[in-house]
Write a protein that holds these residues in place. Sequence first.
Motif, mmCIF file in Angstrom:
data_model
loop_
_atom_site.group_PDB
_atom_site.id
_atom_site.type_symbol
_atom_site.label_atom_id
_atom_site.label_comp_id
_atom_site.label_asym_id
_atom_site.label_seq_id
_atom_site.Cartn_x
_atom_site.Cartn_y
_atom_site.Cartn_z
ATOM 1 N N TRP A 143 5.161 -8.426 17.198
ATOM 2 C CA TRP A 143 4.194 -8.162 16.258
ATOM 3 C C TRP A 143 4.864 -7.281 15.009
ATOM 4 C CZ3 TRP A 143 -0.089 -10.233 17.006
ATOM 5 C CH2 TRP A 143 -0.389 -10.595 18.301
ATOM 6 N N LEU A 144 6.118 -7.129 15.049
ATOM 7 C CA LEU A 144 6.749 -6.598 13.902
ATOM 8 C C LEU A 144 7.185 -7.425 12.880
ATOM 9 C CD1 LEU A 144 9.047 -3.945 15.726
ATOM 10 C CD2 LEU A 144 6.945 -3.316 14.370
ATOM 11 N N GLY A 145 7.025 -8.757 13.305
ATOM 12 C CA GLY A 145 7.535 -9.741 12.749
ATOM 13 C C GLY A 145 6.293 -10.157 11.320
ATOM 14 N N VAL A 146 5.060 -9.666 11.610
ATOM 15 C CA VAL A 146 4.160 -9.613 10.943
ATOM 16 C C VAL A 146 4.606 -9.144 9.166
ATOM 17 C CG1 VAL A 146 1.847 -8.732 9.910
ATOM 18 C CG2 VAL A 146 2.380 -9.424 12.408
ATOM 19 N N ALA A 147 5.373 -8.238 9.313
ATOM 20 C CA ALA A 147 6.014 -7.555 8.087
ATOM 21 C C ALA A 147 6.506 -8.855 7.201
ATOM 22 C CB ALA A 147 6.902 -6.317 8.214
ATOM 23 N N LEU A 148 7.032 -9.828 7.731
ATOM 24 C CA LEU A 148 7.755 -10.781 6.945
ATOM 25 C C LEU A 148 6.749 -11.663 6.309
ATOM 26 C CD1 LEU A 148 10.507 -11.645 9.574
ATOM 27 C CD2 LEU A 148 10.861 -10.119 7.891
ATOM 28 N N VAL A 149 5.697 -11.642 6.622
ATOM 29 C CA VAL A 149 4.643 -12.700 6.137
ATOM 30 C C VAL A 149 3.716 -11.914 5.118
ATOM 31 C CG1 VAL A 149 5.285 -14.411 7.490
ATOM 32 C CG2 VAL A 149 3.415 -13.032 8.031
ATOM 33 N N THR A 150 3.402 -10.787 5.173
ATOM 34 C CA THR A 150 2.141 -10.033 4.569
ATOM 35 C C THR A 150 2.773 -9.436 3.216
ATOM 36 O OG1 THR A 150 2.749 -7.976 5.537
ATOM 37 C CG2 THR A 150 1.168 -9.124 6.769
ATOM 38 N N THR A 151 1.696 -9.348 2.255
ATOM 39 C CA THR A 151 2.136 -8.957 1.157
ATOM 40 C C THR A 151 2.787 -7.563 1.222
ATOM 41 O OG1 THR A 151 -0.053 -7.965 0.908
ATOM 42 C CG2 THR A 151 0.283 -10.306 -0.062
ATOM 43 N N ARG A 152 3.809 -6.994 0.325
ATOM 44 C CA ARG A 152 4.251 -5.604 0.420
ATOM 45 C C ARG A 152 4.848 -5.716 1.538
ATOM 46 N NH1 ARG A 152 -0.197 -1.471 -1.844
ATOM 47 N NH2 ARG A 152 1.794 -0.144 -1.707
ATOM 48 N N ARG A 153 5.072 -6.496 2.368
ATOM 49 C CA ARG A 153 6.070 -6.648 3.775
ATOM 50 C C ARG A 153 5.390 -5.264 4.620
ATOM 51 N NH1 ARG A 153 7.952 -8.138 -0.785
ATOM 52 N NH2 ARG A 153 9.267 -9.784 -0.756
ATOM 53 N N ARG A 154 4.449 -5.295 5.017
ATOM 54 C CA ARG A 154 3.674 -4.182 5.780
ATOM 55 C C ARG A 154 3.408 -4.831 7.081
ATOM 56 N NH1 ARG A 154 -1.207 -1.846 2.738
ATOM 57 N NH2 ARG A 154 -1.148 -0.309 4.436
ATOM 58 N N ALA A 155 3.803 -3.793 8.093
ATOM 59 C CA ALA A 155 3.547 -4.463 9.479
ATOM 60 C C ALA A 155 2.108 -3.878 9.829
ATOM 61 C CB ALA A 155 4.779 -3.668 10.484
ATOM 62 N N ILE A 156 1.672 -4.317 10.926
ATOM 63 C CA ILE A 156 0.242 -3.949 11.562
ATOM 64 C C ILE A 156 0.219 -2.383 11.591
ATOM 65 C CG2 ILE A 156 -1.121 -3.850 13.421
ATOM 66 C CD1 ILE A 156 -0.073 -6.652 14.198
ATOM 67 N N HIS A 157 1.033 -1.831 12.098
ATOM 68 C CA HIS A 157 0.918 -0.086 12.041
ATOM 69 C C HIS A 157 0.987 0.490 10.595
ATOM 70 C CE1 HIS A 157 5.285 -0.980 12.649
ATOM 71 N NE2 HIS A 157 5.493 0.240 11.934
ATOM 72 N N ASP A 158 1.569 -0.225 9.727
ATOM 73 C CA ASP A 158 1.585 0.340 8.242
ATOM 74 C C ASP A 158 -0.046 0.154 7.668
ATOM 75 O OD1 ASP A 158 4.276 0.680 8.643
ATOM 76 O OD2 ASP A 158 4.725 -1.249 7.394
ATOM 77 N N MET A 159 -0.527 -1.041 7.821
ATOM 78 C CA MET A 159 -1.915 -1.362 7.548
ATOM 79 C C MET A 159 -2.785 -0.426 8.076
ATOM 80 S SD MET A 159 -1.621 -5.482 6.925
ATOM 81 C CE MET A 159 -0.611 -6.121 8.171
ATOM 82 N N LEU A 160 -2.672 -0.398 9.564
ATOM 83 C CA LEU A 160 -3.680 0.689 10.203
ATOM 84 C C LEU A 160 -3.757 2.173 9.577
ATOM 85 C CD1 LEU A 160 -3.847 -1.127 13.347
ATOM 86 C CD2 LEU A 160 -5.646 -1.382 11.869
ATOM 87 N N SER A 161 -2.474 2.663 9.607
ATOM 88 C CA SER A 161 -2.225 3.954 9.015
ATOM 89 C C SER A 161 -2.580 4.207 7.552
ATOM 90 C CB SER A 161 -0.919 4.509 9.387
ATOM 91 O OG SER A 161 0.037 3.552 8.924
ATOM 92 N N GLY A 162 -2.534 3.086 6.757
ATOM 93 C CA GLY A 162 -2.773 3.229 5.290
ATOM 94 C C GLY A 162 -1.297 3.602 4.603
ATOM 95 N N LEU A 163 -0.197 3.309 5.192
ATOM 96 C CA LEU A 163 1.086 3.647 4.354
ATOM 97 C C LEU A 163 1.726 2.651 4.169
ATOM 98 C CD1 LEU A 163 2.249 6.417 7.058
ATOM 99 C CD2 LEU A 163 1.082 6.761 4.859
ATOM 100 N N VAL A 164 2.760 2.387 3.343
ATOM 101 C CA VAL A 164 3.659 1.291 3.024
ATOM 102 C C VAL A 164 5.106 2.295 2.922
ATOM 103 C CG1 VAL A 164 3.233 1.995 0.534
ATOM 104 C CG2 VAL A 164 4.055 -0.242 1.498
ATOM 105 N N ILE A 165 6.141 1.521 3.343
ATOM 106 C CA ILE A 165 7.406 1.746 3.036
ATOM 107 C C ILE A 165 7.891 0.987 1.954
ATOM 108 C CG2 ILE A 165 9.831 2.058 4.451
ATOM 109 C CD1 ILE A 165 8.259 2.353 6.727
ATOM 110 N N VAL A 166 8.616 1.762 1.142
ATOM 111 C CA VAL A 166 9.010 1.459 -0.315
ATOM 112 C C VAL A 166 10.604 1.692 -0.437
ATOM 113 C CG1 VAL A 166 6.946 1.178 -1.484
ATOM 114 C CG2 VAL A 166 8.204 3.354 -1.410
ATOM 115 N N ARG A 167 11.302 1.091 -1.362
ATOM 116 C CA ARG A 167 12.423 1.411 -1.602
ATOM 117 C C ARG A 167 12.463 2.595 -2.524
ATOM 118 N NH1 ARG A 167 15.513 -1.624 -4.833
ATOM 119 N NH2 ARG A 167 13.607 -2.616 -5.697
ATOM 120 N N ALA A 168 13.191 3.615 -2.192
ATOM 121 C CA ALA A 168 13.136 4.725 -2.951
ATOM 122 C C ALA A 168 13.668 4.810 -4.274
ATOM 123 C CB ALA A 168 13.847 6.204 -2.076
#
Length: 152
Positions: free
Chosen positions: A119-144
């Motif tokens: 399920w973590l593979g979702v991050a490879l195909v979504t916009t902004r490379r977000r996994a399911i837990h990113d989308m549900l929590s409203g967070l995004v991980i970016v390059r600092a």
Amino acid sequence: MNAIPVDDDSLTWGVPSRRVAAFFIDSFLIMIVTLGFAFVFAFIHLMSFGLLRGPAHLVLLVGLIYLAGWMASPAMATPGQMAVGLSVRRADDLGRATLVQAIAFTGLLYLTLVAGVIWLGVALVTTRRRAIHDMLSGLVIVRAGALEPRPW
């Protein structure tokens, strides 16, 4: 003004591979902290002849407290994420994550790991490379480094 657009794709370029490295670094650090608490609770258990064994179950919360605490802190990243140049931000305005969002992120991450790492593979195909837990929590991980102001 040198404001970076929230939907800028350069913020998340190369993030999935860095997240994997950060996960292993943080897992190692969580293991060290958990072992330390386990030894302390084992000592307390032995010294009290088994009467104070209840707090030992708190060792299970070390990972949740570690991840959520670091993500909601002013550092906005765990030590593993800082080591590989990542930052955890709110998806809507790239602000600091709230403690509730960080706890939701961590709990959903653990649920994703239990349900299957695929399920973590979702991050490879979504916009902004977000996994399911990113989308549900409203967070995004970016390059600092991508968040620093750009020179003209």
